[in-house]
Write a protein that holds these residues in place. Structure first.
Motif, mmCIF file in Angstrom:
data_model
loop_
_atom_site.group_PDB
_atom_site.id
_atom_site.type_symbol
_atom_site.label_atom_id
_atom_site.label_comp_id
_atom_site.label_asym_id
_atom_site.label_seq_id
_atom_site.Cartn_x
_atom_site.Cartn_y
_atom_site.Cartn_z
ATOM 1 N N ASN A 218 -18.965 24.574 68.900
ATOM 2 C CA ASN A 218 -18.652 25.994 68.859
ATOM 3 C C ASN A 218 -17.323 26.323 68.206
ATOM 4 O O ASN A 218 -16.684 27.289 68.550
ATOM 5 C CB ASN A 218 -18.631 26.562 70.287
ATOM 6 C CG ASN A 218 -19.952 27.211 70.579
ATOM 7 O OD1 ASN A 218 -20.583 27.786 69.689
ATOM 8 N ND2 ASN A 218 -20.383 27.102 71.814
ATOM 9 N N GLN A 219 -16.921 25.460 67.281
ATOM 10 C CA GLN A 219 -15.655 25.705 66.605
ATOM 11 C C GLN A 219 -15.934 25.892 65.122
ATOM 12 O O GLN A 219 -16.798 25.199 64.582
ATOM 13 C CB GLN A 219 -14.743 24.500 66.801
ATOM 14 C CG GLN A 219 -13.351 24.872 67.212
ATOM 15 C CD GLN A 219 -12.493 23.648 67.419
ATOM 16 O OE1 GLN A 219 -12.928 22.525 67.243
ATOM 17 N NE2 GLN A 219 -11.262 23.870 67.783
ATOM 18 N N GLU A 223 -10.880 27.080 62.360
ATOM 19 C CA GLU A 223 -10.197 26.987 63.661
ATOM 20 C C GLU A 223 -9.770 25.553 63.944
ATOM 21 O O GLU A 223 -8.649 25.282 64.358
ATOM 22 C CB GLU A 223 -11.144 27.434 64.794
ATOM 23 C CG GLU A 223 -11.277 28.928 64.956
ATOM 24 C CD GLU A 223 -12.498 29.290 65.788
ATOM 25 O OE1 GLU A 223 -12.838 30.466 65.823
ATOM 26 O OE2 GLU A 223 -13.121 28.371 66.391
ATOM 27 N N PHE A 224 -10.701 24.669 63.683
ATOM 28 C CA PHE A 224 -10.454 23.247 63.924
ATOM 29 C C PHE A 224 -9.216 22.790 63.161
ATOM 30 O O PHE A 224 -8.316 22.154 63.719
ATOM 31 C CB PHE A 224 -11.690 22.469 63.476
ATOM 32 C CG PHE A 224 -11.530 20.979 63.510
ATOM 33 C CD1 PHE A 224 -11.637 20.274 64.695
ATOM 34 C CD2 PHE A 224 -11.295 20.273 62.335
ATOM 35 C CE1 PHE A 224 -11.500 18.904 64.721
ATOM 36 C CE2 PHE A 224 -11.151 18.900 62.356
ATOM 37 C CZ PHE A 224 -11.253 18.218 63.550
ATOM 38 N N ASN A 227 -6.006 24.492 64.410
ATOM 39 C CA ASN A 227 -5.559 23.922 65.685
ATOM 40 C C ASN A 227 -4.746 22.666 65.465
ATOM 41 O O ASN A 227 -3.750 22.434 66.126
ATOM 42 C CB ASN A 227 -6.761 23.573 66.568
ATOM 43 C CG ASN A 227 -7.313 24.812 67.235
ATOM 44 O OD1 ASN A 227 -6.633 25.841 67.259
ATOM 45 N ND2 ASN A 227 -8.510 24.722 67.764
ATOM 46 N N ASN C 6 -19.048 29.062 63.282
ATOM 47 C CA ASN C 6 -18.940 28.143 64.409
ATOM 48 C C ASN C 6 -20.301 27.698 64.954
ATOM 49 O O ASN C 6 -20.427 27.268 66.088
ATOM 50 C CB ASN C 6 -18.101 28.757 65.526
ATOM 51 C CG ASN C 6 -18.613 30.131 65.910
ATOM 52 O OD1 ASN C 6 -19.585 30.609 65.311
ATOM 53 N ND2 ASN C 6 -18.006 30.746 66.889
#
Lengths: 234, 273, 117
Positions: A218-219, A223-224, A227, C6
């Motif tokens: 769910n990333q 975002e990954f 982060n 996502n």
């Protein structure tokens, strides 16, 4: 399937500074992989070491199990910035150079790419915009029937249309068995076409992950990636 | 691949040689025309020369300057090609690449010498054919010299040519050596030195130290060279050029070996985006 | 076509093709575009398209003719079932977001009838 690219315990120093440290990386055939990292993280250096033009490193770099520089260069197509040519050189001359000196240069494939990218071969390098030059570089790089393509920041400083063209051409013209390593410091523009991401941080390979695996958690890829670089700032 | 890279580099360097030849020709013509339109004649020594003989003299005179200029240009080309990324990416080993580079320069010098010889020959023939004074002058000095062709002279000429080639090669190699070794040493200095002029100064300083070390090294080596070769040359004392030739060959080979090591190990093409 | 970043892309490709089949843009028995065509059209990796098509082949919604490509099934039961699944999916999403907005399942019924009038 055996590994196409193998790097073991690679360390590279220059001017008493460690640029890359303890790099271990394996890439398989037939993948599109992003090499991500901040500017100055060592992406270009890593690519140049793989391509056999950066010297004096410790560790092992092999393509299909072969380490010799000449053999590696034979199966690697590196997106050369064409800095070796004078700015007054005509595109047609550079094409001749590639055709004469690379056995695996496919003139027909180049013609197709040239048509697709709308490249005018009568132009001189100095007359080309940044995007057009980048398209020429991609067309030349892809016209070789190589096993590993190294694209060093092909999307930096070019407009959205040129970027789209380049991305489409990557998808269209990649041979099934060939692997492409693309370095970039943004990921969202290319995320949808990637199989894997490799993130360079703290002078080493911070992680190497399949994109769909990241999405299963769910990333988003962005975002990954953010982060990873966010952690250091806190 | 070795051959194709050779051809590529050779055409590239020949282009420069042709520029030099063109400039030389234009200069010789211009200065001949100029001296005849302004003063009406050319003095060479105490002799008053005609148009064609003076053209011949100028061609001959400029050929030395042109040769020197071309030599400097090829030196510069060699070092530029060593760090040219577009060329270094070609599928060839670094050793073959370096040899290709150096030997194309030698080939370019040979090409230049041939064209130069033809040019000098033609301008000589022009003067010989169309200038009566020059013609008779040449004939008398030819008769006086009692020139006879013999094999020994011919061998000496060939040997001198070989020596010249070896010397040119050695100078290329020395230049690469100084360039490579100072480059290699600089890559081990702290990267905090960003100042370009300071880096340049360090480099020049290093080059001087290297030259000093080289001279010392050669001085130390010469007795070692002399001893075994002296015996060998006693038998063929008539060809005293053989000794320098073999010494040059030794040094050439030595520097080729050192340069290949440095080139393989340390010399990276320039990075430019 | 824009992908959600996502969610695995092969799942989104499947959803995209299901929808095309159910809405009739791809008809039963019709050949679907080649893997590479789809990849370029969707700007995704060929491997990802392949993965999606493979799964759809296993499910039976597509079938492969050797050397010709992939075709939409003519099995009407299966097509009907696929349509039902899509409808269920959408309903699920709708109910979920209504619940998130604080609308109870009983209220949804009334709100929906009022809205549709």
């Amino acid at each position: 399937m055996s590994n196409l690219l193998e790097i073991e315990n690679l360390t590279y120093r220059k001017n008493l500074k460690v640029i890359l440290k303890d790099i271990n990386l394996n890439l398989k055939h037939g993948k599109i992989v992003a090499l991500l990292g901040e500017n100055g993280a060592g992406k270009t250096t890593l690519m140049r070491i793989i391509a056999g033009i950066n010297k004096n490193f410790r560790g092992m770099v092999a393509i299909d199990g072969v380490q010799s520089v000449a053999d590696r260069k034979r199966v690697i197509s590196f997106s050369d910035s064409l800095s070796g040519f004078k700015e007054s050189t005509k595109v047609a001359k550079i094409i001749n150079f590639y055709e004469y000196l690379y056995d695996d240069f496919d003139k027909n494939k180049f013609k197709q790419l040239q048509k697709f990218m709308r490249l005018n071969e009568n132009l001189r390098l100095s007359e080309m915009s940044k995007g057009m030059r980048e398209k020429l570089i991609i067309a030349l790089t892809f016209s070789r029937q190589a096993e590993l393509y190294l694209l060093d920041e092909p999307f930096s400083g070019i407009d959205a249309m040129a970027r789209k063209k380049i991305i489409s051409s990557i998808i269209l013209w990649k041979a099934d068995e060939a692997t492409i390593l693309i370095s970039d410091h943004f990921v969202n523009e290319i995320a949808s076409m990637l199989d894997e991401v490799v993130v360079v941080k703290d002078k080493t390979i911070y992680c190497h992950k399949s994109t769909e695996e990241i999405r299963e958690n769910n990333q988003s890829i962005e975002e990954f990636y953010e982060n990873i670089y966010g952690e250091g700032d806190e | 691949m070795f051959g194709r890279l050779f051809a590529t580099l050779f055409t590239r360097k020949i282009k420069k040689a042709n520029y030099v030849l063109l400039v030389q020709l234009i200069a010789a013509i211009a200065i001949t025309v100029l001296s005849f339109t302004t003063s009406g004649h050319v003095y060479f020594g105490r002799q008053d020369l005609g148009v064609f003989p003076s053209f011949f003299m100028f061609v001959l005179f400029f050929s030395f300057i042109a040769a020197l200029a071309l030599y400097c240009i090829t030196c510069n080309e060699n070092e530029a090609i060593n760090v040219n990324q577009s060329l270094r990416l070609l599928p060839i080993s670094d050793s073959k690449y370096y040899l290709d580079n150096i030997f194309t320069s030698i080939a370019t010098l040979a090409y230049f010498a041939c064209i130069e010889a033809i040019g000098i020959g033609i301008s000589f023939l022009l003067a010989f054919q169309f200038d009566g004074t020059f013609h008779s002058e040449v004939m008398t000095s030819y008769e006086k010299s009692s020139f006879v062709f013999n094999v020994e002279d011919f061998i000496v000429v060939i040997q001198s040519l070989i020596l010249l080639v070896l010397f040119c090669l050695l100078f290329y190699l020395m230049l690469s050596f100084l360039n490579f070794s100072s480059q290699a040493i600089i890559s081990f200095l702290p990267g905090s030195i960003k100042n370009k002029s300071l880096l340049g100064f360090i480099r020049v300083f290093l080059v001087f130290i290297l030259i000093w070390a080289l001279v010392k090294g050669i001085q130390a080596l010469t007795p070692i060279f002399d001893a075994p070769f002296a015996v060998f040359f006693q038998s063929t004392s008539s060809n005293d050029l053989l000794e320098p030739i073999s010494i040059f060959i030794c040094f050439d080979l030595l520097f080729i070996a050192i340069n290949l090591f440095l080139f393989n190990q340390y010399i990276e093409p320039k990075e430019k985006k | 076509m824009e992908f959600k970043d996502n969610i695995p892309i092969y799942l989104q490709i499947k959803q995209y093709l299901y929808r095309q089949i159910v809405t009739g843009e791809l008809k039963p028995g019709q050949k679907i575009p080649s893997v590479r065509e789809l990849a370029v059209q969707l700007t995704v990796n060929v491997n990802t398209v392949q993965r999606a098509l493979q799964q759809m082949n296993v499910e039976g919604i597509l079938y492969t003719k050797r050397g010709e490509g992939n075709f939409v099934t003519e099995d009407t039961d299966l097509l009907e079932k696929t349509k039902q699944e899509l409808i269920d999916d959408e309903l699920n999403k709708f109910v979920q977001s209504m619940n998130d907005l604080g609308v109870s399942n009983d209220q949804i019924h009334d709100i929906l009838s009022a809205y549709l009038k």
